[in-house]
Design a protein around this motif. Structure first.
Motif, PDB file in Angstrom:
ATOM      1  N   UNK A 148       1.382  -0.705   0.454  1.00 30.47           N
ATOM      2  CA  UNK A 148       0.234  -0.265   0.238  1.00 30.47           C
ATOM      3  C   UNK A 148       1.065   1.025  -0.077  1.00 30.47           C
ATOM      4  N   UNK A 149      -0.004   2.773  -0.440  1.00 35.98           N
ATOM      5  CA  UNK A 149       0.875   3.462   0.173  1.00 35.98           C
ATOM      6  C   UNK A 149       1.221   4.423   1.189  1.00 35.98           C
ATOM      7  N   UNK A 150       2.372   4.169   1.960  1.00 31.37           N
ATOM      8  CA  UNK A 150       2.975   5.332   3.078  1.00 31.37           C
ATOM      9  C   UNK A 150       2.857   6.548   2.259  1.00 31.37           C
ATOM     10  N   UNK A 151       2.658   7.292   3.366  1.00 33.89           N
ATOM     11  CA  UNK A 151       2.804   9.154   2.781  1.00 33.89           C
ATOM     12  C   UNK A 151       2.872  10.274   4.135  1.00 33.89           C
ATOM     13  N   UNK A 152       3.587  11.181   4.021  1.00 34.13           N
ATOM     14  CA  UNK A 152       3.812  11.527   5.266  1.00 34.13           C
ATOM     15  C   UNK A 152       3.128  12.547   5.202  1.00 34.13           C
ATOM     16  N   UNK A 153       1.539  12.513   6.200  1.00 32.40           N
ATOM     17  CA  UNK A 153       0.276  13.651   5.963  1.00 32.40           C
ATOM     18  C   UNK A 153       1.253  15.123   6.730  1.00 32.40           C
ATOM     19  N   UNK A 154       2.056  15.471   7.610  1.00 35.95           N
ATOM     20  CA  UNK A 154       2.455  16.531   7.743  1.00 35.95           C
ATOM     21  C   UNK A 154       2.775  17.460   6.944  1.00 35.95           C
ATOM     22  N   UNK A 155       3.777  16.885   6.265  1.00 39.28           N
ATOM     23  CA  UNK A 155       4.515  17.085   4.722  1.00 39.28           C
ATOM     24  C   UNK A 155       4.032  17.107   2.910  1.00 39.28           C
ATOM     25  N   UNK A 156       2.666  16.674   3.741  1.00 41.17           N
ATOM     26  CA  UNK A 156       1.693  16.982   2.280  1.00 41.17           C
ATOM     27  C   UNK A 156       0.804  17.928   2.872  1.00 41.17           C
ATOM     28  N   UNK A 157       0.942  18.428   4.025  1.00 41.00           N
ATOM     29  CA  UNK A 157       0.142  19.414   4.361  1.00 41.00           C
ATOM     30  C   UNK A 157       1.005  21.046   4.004  1.00 41.00           C
ATOM     31  N   UNK A 177       4.806  17.962  -5.676  1.00 37.89           N
ATOM     32  CA  UNK A 177       4.181  18.827  -4.796  1.00 37.89           C
ATOM     33  C   UNK A 177       5.605  18.411  -3.754  1.00 37.89           C
ATOM     34  N   UNK A 178       5.196  17.962  -3.369  1.00 39.77           N
ATOM     35  CA  UNK A 178       6.079  17.546  -2.235  1.00 39.77           C
ATOM     36  C   UNK A 178       7.572  17.940  -2.323  1.00 39.77           C
ATOM     37  N   UNK A 179       8.300  17.561  -3.812  1.00 39.28           N
ATOM     38  CA  UNK A 179       9.532  18.572  -4.014  1.00 39.28           C
ATOM     39  C   UNK A 179       9.490  19.972  -3.923  1.00 39.28           C
ATOM     40  N   UNK A 180       8.734  20.095  -4.718  1.00 38.15           N
ATOM     41  CA  UNK A 180       8.181  22.058  -5.016  1.00 38.15           C
ATOM     42  C   UNK A 180       8.195  22.293  -4.262  1.00 38.15           C
ATOM     43  N   UNK A 181       7.148  22.138  -3.253  1.00 42.15           N
ATOM     44  CA  UNK A 181       6.912  22.765  -1.475  1.00 42.15           C
ATOM     45  C   UNK A 181       7.284  22.408  -0.752  1.00 42.15           C
ATOM     46  N   UNK A 182       7.028  21.206  -0.443  1.00 41.71           N
ATOM     47  CA  UNK A 182       7.233  20.476   0.547  1.00 41.71           C
ATOM     48  C   UNK A 182       9.541  20.420   1.543  1.00 41.71           C
ATOM     49  N   UNK A 183       9.572  20.643   0.039  1.00 39.76           N
ATOM     50  CA  UNK A 183      11.324  20.526  -0.078  1.00 39.76           C
ATOM     51  C   UNK A 183      11.505  19.085   0.301  1.00 39.76           C
ATOM     52  N   UNK A 184      10.676  17.992   0.181  1.00 37.08           N
ATOM     53  CA  UNK A 184      11.612  16.927   0.008  1.00 37.08           C
ATOM     54  C   UNK A 184      12.801  16.727  -1.150  1.00 37.08           C
ATOM     55  N   UNK A 185      14.036  15.907  -0.624  1.00 36.01           N
ATOM     56  CA  UNK A 185      14.754  15.326  -1.655  1.00 36.01           C
ATOM     57  C   UNK A 185      13.865  14.781  -2.929  1.00 36.01           C
ATOM     58  N   UNK A 186      13.396  13.731  -2.424  1.00 34.60           N
ATOM     59  CA  UNK A 186      12.567  12.536  -3.244  1.00 34.60           C
ATOM     60  C   UNK A 186      11.299  13.281  -3.607  1.00 34.60           C
ATOM     61  N   UNK A 262       8.550  10.942   1.097  1.00 37.72           N
ATOM     62  CA  UNK A 262       7.680  11.157   1.394  1.00 37.72           C
ATOM     63  C   UNK A 262       6.438  10.333   1.619  1.00 37.72           C
ATOM     64  N   UNK A 263       6.845   9.561   0.392  1.00 35.73           N
ATOM     65  CA  UNK A 263       6.474   8.480   0.078  1.00 35.73           C
ATOM     66  C   UNK A 263       6.772   7.284  -0.440  1.00 35.73           C
ATOM     67  N   UNK A 264       6.584   6.186  -0.098  1.00 36.79           N
ATOM     68  CA  UNK A 264       6.739   4.316  -0.172  1.00 36.79           C
ATOM     69  C   UNK A 264       5.842   3.914  -0.467  1.00 36.79           C
ATOM     70  N   UNK A 265       5.760   2.546  -1.864  1.00 33.21           N
ATOM     71  CA  UNK A 265       5.252   1.715  -1.358  1.00 33.21           C
ATOM     72  C   UNK A 265       5.820   0.579  -0.060  1.00 33.21           C
ATOM     73  N   UNK A 266       5.107   0.431   0.674  1.00 36.81           N
ATOM     74  CA  UNK A 266       5.429  -1.483   1.283  1.00 36.81           C
ATOM     75  C   UNK A 266       4.803  -1.909   1.640  1.00 36.81           C
ATOM     76  N   UNK A 267       5.478  -3.203   2.363  1.00 39.10           N
ATOM     77  CA  UNK A 267       4.490  -4.308   2.927  1.00 39.10           C
ATOM     78  C   UNK A 267       3.922  -4.016   4.498  1.00 39.10           C
ATOM     79  N   UNK A 268       3.461  -4.737   4.862  1.00 35.04           N
ATOM     80  CA  UNK A 268       2.771  -4.474   6.473  1.00 35.04           C
ATOM     81  C   UNK A 268       3.973  -4.552   7.204  1.00 35.04           C
ATOM     82  N   UNK A 269       4.922  -4.765   7.262  1.00 37.72           N
ATOM     83  CA  UNK A 269       6.370  -5.295   8.382  1.00 37.72           C
ATOM     84  C   UNK A 269       6.305  -3.349   8.214  1.00 37.72           C
ATOM     85  N   UNK A 270       6.170  -2.800   7.224  1.00 33.67           N
ATOM     86  CA  UNK A 270       7.007  -1.537   7.502  1.00 33.67           C
ATOM     87  C   UNK A 270       6.080  -0.812   7.974  1.00 33.67           C
TER      88      UNK A 270
END
Length: 414
Positions: A148-157, A177-186, A262-270
């Motif tokens: 499923x998709x894991x994503x940072x909600x605080x950086x999403x804002x 948007x994460x890169x341009x507005x939240x300043x994430x590397x990826x 800020x986002x990745x696709x990962x499994x339940x162990x994450x």
């Protein structure tokens, strides 16, 4: 959940040189389930380490049974299984990873599942398919995993995003948007190359309506849907939204914690890794279904439990597997390991039924897909790995890369 680094070609080469006495099973009724006996069990990775505790509990209510669990590392599991199969010395019960089962079923070393004891309708369709070969079930689904998709909600804002991306187009826009507005590397972490890159690609492929093999085992990896999916996947690297130089063993949770990813696709162990290693991150991230193309479809992984065709303890082995694979046993296993139950009944009560986040995993499993079992599945998917790498590294277009993989895979299917 995992796959050993050894390739399927090793098993094929050894198996072709051997006559395996297990092909017909033990030939007799074997030891009765209520007789005093010792069951040998091989289980891999974390599951191998934790199954011993469950075995001790089982022995308390089955005084005639001694369960000897041998933990096997996933890095050596394939090699050990091949050697044991060749020598006719597989344990009574063996954990089968999703990419293994077709290979060992084809060797004739696994006993068909007792379908009077285990009902296909009780399990997720993809989990049952993963334990089947040429229409016969050889493995009882034990646990499943999906992405499923894991994503940072605080950086999403900060990025101006008020919800998780629901489509593949929105996924690309969110990464920008994460890169341009939240300043994430990826913007998004997906695997660029190396062993099992295909597992990162599956959600894109399946959601687009593509597949590596169709339901009959025919290669279809260069279909228009698959080409579109790889073009989309490669686009994240062309736009510099994903890192194309990720090294083997990369731990995405570290960069997720710092905000570099800020986002990745990962499994339940994450989920467990994030909760245990980064407790301060709680409340700053969430999960969502795989963004949809034609549909939201993720991959199905996990493991099955199989009985050796040579076992003299088939009846007791079947009863032991039944205790692990029914709704109660799988709910208990989830509590011990966070492995998602393959038995649908396990999701009907307790935390599995009430936790909203767990329901996202549950819904994703309803549509998750897995390739048909093939003796050389590891080799087959390695050709897709190579195609993906050629695209993410800018060496080839998607269609040319998948045409090459299609040609190679046609010589590997059975």
């Amino acid at each position: 959940m995992n796959r050993a680094a050894a390739t399927g070609s090793l098993a094929l080469a050894l198996a072709s040189a051997l006559t395996l006495s297990a092909c017909g099973g033990s030939g007799g009724a074997g030891v009765a389930a209520d007789a005093e006996q010792t069951l040998t069990v091989w289980a891999m990775g974390t599951e191998g380490e934790k199954l011993g505790d469950v075995a001790k509990e089982y022995e308390k209510t089955h005084s005639n049974i001694t369960v000897k669990v041998t933990p096997i590392g996933w890095d050596v599991a394939h090699q050990k299984l091949v050697a044991a199969a060749a020598a006719g010395k597989l344990p009574d019960v063996v954990q089968m990873g999703g990419t293994y089962l077709g290979e060992f079923a084809d060797m004739g070393v696994l006993e068909p599942v007792d379908t009077k004891t285990f009902k296909e309708a009780d399990f997720f369709p993809a989990a049952w398919q993963q334990g089947s070969y040429h229409g016969t079930a050889y493995g009882v689904p034990w646990y499943v995993d999906t992405r499923v998709l894991f994503y940072r909600t605080d950086l999403a804002k900060k990025a101006g995003l008020d919800k998780a991306p629901a489509t593949m187009a929105e996924l690309s826009s969110a990464a920008q948007a994460y890169r341009e507005k939240a300043g994430t590397k990826w913007g998004l972490s997906i695997q660029p190359r190396g062993l099992d890159t295909v597992q990162s690609f599956y959600p894109f492929l399946y959601s687009a309506g593509g597949a590596v093999l169709d339901d009959d085992g025919k290669p279809v990896v260069n279909s228009p849907a698959a080409v579109r999916a790889l073009e989309n996947y490669g686009g994240f690297f062309r736009k510099d939204l994903s890192d194309k130089s990720v090294q083997p063993g990369y731990d995405v949770t570290k960069d997720f914690n710092t905000g570099a990813v800020p986002m990745f696709l990962g499994g339940p162990w994450m989920t467990g890794l994030l909760d245990e290693n980064y407790p301060d991150l709680k409340g700053k991230w969430a999960i969502a279904p795989v963004p949809a193309d034609k549909a939201s479809v993720s991959m199905a992984g996990g493991s099955s439990l199989a009985v050796s065709a040579d076992s003299e303890h088939k009846a007791a082995a079947t009863e032991f597997i039944a205790s692990l694979a029914d709704a109660k046993g799988q709910a208990d296993w989830f509590e011990r390991t966070n492995d998602l139950p393959a038995h649908k009944g396990a999701w009907e009560s307790g935390e599995l039924a009430k936790d909203p986040a767990l329901q996202i995993w549950r819904a994703q499993m309803d549509t998750a897909k897995t390739p048909p079992s093939q003796p050389r599945l590891t080799e087959i998917t390695s050709k897709v790995d190579a195609a993906i790498e050629s695209v993410t590294q800018g060496k080839s277009g998607a269609k040319a890369a998948l045409d090459k993989a299609q040609s190679q895979i046609e010589g590997l299917v059975k």
